[in-house]
Design a protein around this motif. Sequence first.
Motif, PDB file in Angstrom:
ATOM      1  N   ALA A   1       0.830  -1.206   0.000  1.00 42.02           N
ATOM      2  CA  ALA A   1       0.000   0.000   0.000  1.00 42.02           C
ATOM      3  C   ALA A   1       0.864   1.255   0.000  1.00 42.02           C
ATOM      4  N   LEU A   2       1.964   1.228   0.747  1.00 41.88           N
ATOM      5  CA  LEU A   2       2.849   2.395   0.829  1.00 41.88           C
ATOM      6  C   LEU A   2       3.413   2.751  -0.538  1.00 41.88           C
ATOM      7  N   SER A   3       3.879   1.748  -1.269  1.00 40.16           N
ATOM      8  CA  SER A   3       4.478   2.022  -2.572  1.00 40.16           C
ATOM      9  C   SER A   3       3.435   2.528  -3.559  1.00 40.16           C
ATOM     10  N   GLU A   4       2.232   1.975  -3.518  1.00 36.04           N
ATOM     11  CA  GLU A   4       1.180   2.422  -4.421  1.00 36.04           C
ATOM     12  C   GLU A   4       0.757   3.857  -4.107  1.00 36.04           C
ATOM     13  N   VAL A   5       0.620   4.166  -2.826  1.00 36.37           N
ATOM     14  CA  VAL A   5       0.249   5.517  -2.422  1.00 36.37           C
ATOM     15  C   VAL A   5       1.358   6.504  -2.766  1.00 36.37           C
ATOM     16  N   ALA A   6       2.618   6.091  -2.561  1.00 37.42           N
ATOM     17  CA  ALA A   6       3.757   6.960  -2.869  1.00 37.42           C
ATOM     18  C   ALA A   6       3.782   7.310  -4.351  1.00 37.42           C
ATOM     19  N   ALA A   7       3.533   6.319  -5.206  1.00 35.25           N
ATOM     20  CA  ALA A   7       3.518   6.559  -6.644  1.00 35.25           C
ATOM     21  C   ALA A   7       2.407   7.543  -7.016  1.00 35.25           C
ATOM     22  N   LYS A   8       1.236   7.353  -6.454  1.00 31.39           N
ATOM     23  CA  LYS A   8       0.111   8.246  -6.717  1.00 31.39           C
ATOM     24  C   LYS A   8       0.403   9.652  -6.213  1.00 31.39           C
ATOM     25  N   PHE A   9       0.942   9.760  -4.999  1.00 30.65           N
ATOM     26  CA  PHE A   9       1.232  11.066  -4.400  1.00 30.65           C
ATOM     27  C   PHE A   9       2.279  11.824  -5.217  1.00 30.65           C
ATOM     28  N   LEU A  10       3.323  11.111  -5.618  1.00 32.22           N
ATOM     29  CA  LEU A  10       4.399  11.751  -6.383  1.00 32.22           C
ATOM     30  C   LEU A  10       3.889  12.219  -7.742  1.00 32.22           C
TER      31      LEU A  10
ATOM     32  N   ASP B   1       0.835  13.048  -8.400  1.00 39.50           N
ATOM     33  CA  ASP B   1      -0.050  14.189  -8.151  1.00 39.50           C
ATOM     34  C   ASP B   1       0.747  15.470  -7.965  1.00 39.50           C
ATOM     35  N   ILE B   2       1.866  15.372  -7.239  1.00 37.02           N
ATOM     36  CA  ILE B   2       2.724  16.546  -7.030  1.00 37.02           C
ATOM     37  C   ILE B   2       3.313  17.024  -8.357  1.00 37.02           C
ATOM     38  N   LEU B   3       3.813  16.074  -9.141  1.00 32.93           N
ATOM     39  CA  LEU B   3       4.398  16.423 -10.438  1.00 32.93           C
ATOM     40  C   LEU B   3       3.331  16.956 -11.391  1.00 32.93           C
ATOM     41  N   GLY B   4       2.085  16.482 -11.220  1.00 35.59           N
ATOM     42  CA  GLY B   4       1.000  16.926 -12.085  1.00 35.59           C
ATOM     43  C   GLY B   4       0.720  18.413 -11.967  1.00 35.59           C
ATOM     44  N   VAL B   5       1.078  18.993 -10.840  1.00 38.01           N
ATOM     45  CA  VAL B   5       0.887  20.435 -10.644  1.00 38.01           C
ATOM     46  C   VAL B   5       1.667  21.240 -11.675  1.00 38.01           C
ATOM     47  N   VAL B   6       2.844  20.703 -12.068  1.00 38.36           N
ATOM     48  CA  VAL B   6       3.677  21.402 -13.056  1.00 38.36           C
ATOM     49  C   VAL B   6       3.603  20.703 -14.424  1.00 38.36           C
ATOM     50  N   GLY B   7       2.564  19.876 -14.585  1.00 37.09           N
ATOM     51  CA  GLY B   7       2.335  19.252 -15.877  1.00 37.09           C
ATOM     52  C   GLY B   7       3.248  18.101 -16.223  1.00 37.09           C
TER      53      GLY B   7
ATOM     54  N   GLU C   1       4.688  13.898 -15.287  1.00 32.54           N
ATOM     55  CA  GLU C   1       4.444  12.598 -14.677  1.00 32.54           C
ATOM     56  C   GLU C   1       5.782  11.983 -14.299  1.00 32.54           C
ATOM     57  N   LEU C   2       5.738  10.999 -13.418  1.00 34.03           N
ATOM     58  CA  LEU C   2       6.976  10.358 -12.969  1.00 34.03           C
ATOM     59  C   LEU C   2       7.765   9.792 -14.148  1.00 34.03           C
ATOM     60  N   SER C   3       7.054   9.277 -15.146  1.00 32.67           N
ATOM     61  CA  SER C   3       7.724   8.704 -16.313  1.00 32.67           C
ATOM     62  C   SER C   3       8.509   9.759 -17.097  1.00 32.67           C
ATOM     63  N   ASP C   4       8.122  11.028 -16.961  1.00 29.46           N
ATOM     64  CA  ASP C   4       8.826  12.098 -17.666  1.00 29.46           C
ATOM     65  C   ASP C   4      10.220  12.343 -17.091  1.00 29.46           C
ATOM     66  N   LEU C   5      10.462  11.862 -15.858  1.00 30.53           N
ATOM     67  CA  LEU C   5      11.737  12.112 -15.192  1.00 30.53           C
ATOM     68  C   LEU C   5      12.740  10.973 -15.362  1.00 30.53           C
ATOM     69  N   GLN C   6      12.334   9.934 -16.085  1.00 33.59           N
ATOM     70  CA  GLN C   6      13.231   8.797 -16.274  1.00 33.59           C
ATOM     71  C   GLN C   6      14.497   9.216 -17.012  1.00 33.59           C
ATOM     72  N   LEU C   7      15.641   8.880 -16.411  1.00 33.77           N
ATOM     73  CA  LEU C   7      16.932   9.218 -17.004  1.00 33.77           C
ATOM     74  C   LEU C   7      17.427   8.130 -17.940  1.00 33.77           C
ATOM     75  N   VAL C   8      17.053   6.893 -17.622  1.00 37.72           N
ATOM     76  CA  VAL C   8      17.520   5.747 -18.402  1.00 37.72           C
ATOM     77  C   VAL C   8      16.362   4.777 -18.595  1.00 37.72           C
ATOM     78  N   ASP C   9      16.257   4.207 -19.778  1.00 39.81           N
ATOM     79  CA  ASP C   9      15.281   3.155 -20.043  1.00 39.81           C
ATOM     80  C   ASP C   9      16.056   1.891 -20.396  1.00 39.81           C
ATOM     81  N   VAL C  10      16.095   0.954 -19.461  1.00 37.31           N
ATOM     82  CA  VAL C  10      16.929  -0.239 -19.667  1.00 37.31           C
ATOM     83  C   VAL C  10      16.283  -1.256 -20.595  1.00 37.31           C
ATOM     84  N   SER C  11      15.019  -1.024 -20.978  1.00 37.21           N
ATOM     85  CA  SER C  11      14.345  -1.993 -21.852  1.00 37.21           C
ATOM     86  C   SER C  11      15.010  -2.079 -23.218  1.00 37.21           C
ATOM     87  N   SER C  12      15.736  -1.021 -23.586  1.00 36.49           N
ATOM     88  CA  SER C  12      16.420  -1.021 -24.883  1.00 36.49           C
ATOM     89  C   SER C  12      17.839  -1.585 -24.789  1.00 36.49           C
TER      90      SER C  12
END
Length: 296
Positions: A83-92, A94-100, A102-113
């Motif tokens: 529950a903590l991790s799910e709430v943390a993801a939602k809260f973060l 929401d905070i980032l949403g204030v400035v338009g 999302e958490l995915s926008d801050l990713q520095l590296v995508d290891v899937s490639s």
Amino acid sequence: MHEYLEIIKNAYTGYFGYLIDEITRFHWSNYFYGLIIISLLVWGLELLFPWRKDQKMFRKDFFLDTFYMFFNFFLLNLIVLIALSEVAAKFLNDILGVVGLELSDLQLVDVSSMPMWAGLLIFFLVSDFVQWNTHRLLHRVPFLWNFHKVHHSVKEMGFAAHLRYHWMEPVVYKSLLYIPIALIGGFAVEQVAIVHFTAISIGHLNHANLGWDYGPFKYIFNNPKMHIWHHGKELPNRYGVNFGISLSLWDYLFKTDYIPHSGKDLELGFEGDEDFPEDFLGQELYPLDIHKKDAS
């Protein structure tokens, strides 16, 4: 607020179903049986190649540590961490949403490639380094040290001591690890499982009654001969030594390594541990007891 309560409710329901599935269905990434298999294998090594040969098969607090192992590894996740991790993801988000953002926008590296081995290595190194620093904080911050004392109350070392810790510890670890890992996207379930089982195996071995240091690899991987000094009652400084989780590398790089001689018969614990509770409930409540904290 309703959204957050719904997340907590769904997390509990979903994890309960997951736990039942883990117990009733065997598969290669099954954490429940994975923990049991790793534990039996390392315990078998302890019995075949004991470092302290006079240590009993069922050492002091063996069953307490076994209870901690399953409580912290499974029930604790149900009560707190999922529950903590799910709430943390939602809260973060929401905070980032204030400035338009999302958490995915801050990713520095995508290891899937990247090749799988590269993604595994990055995930392993980043998570271990963050946890090494978190471990140092547990020793340096008095408030956190009172929770970490549960782990250091071990008086005879064995594999199950690895997962004897207060439930507050993983909250601290996960909170500090969340953002660095979130900045590295693209991890596959298989990669997480491999790193997870590797960390559990190394952690079990670090706490086992084994006199191993892996030869030249001791400068990379944490090991029983090194970690025993982390649990020593008498330390060369105020805050402790050998903070490595899976890797000893960080201790050697940042000069927190300490292995003056064989620690085979080293006295374990911490100053004042003679007054520390010996039962599960007493240890869990200890950090909340102001009188005992002040006395220590």
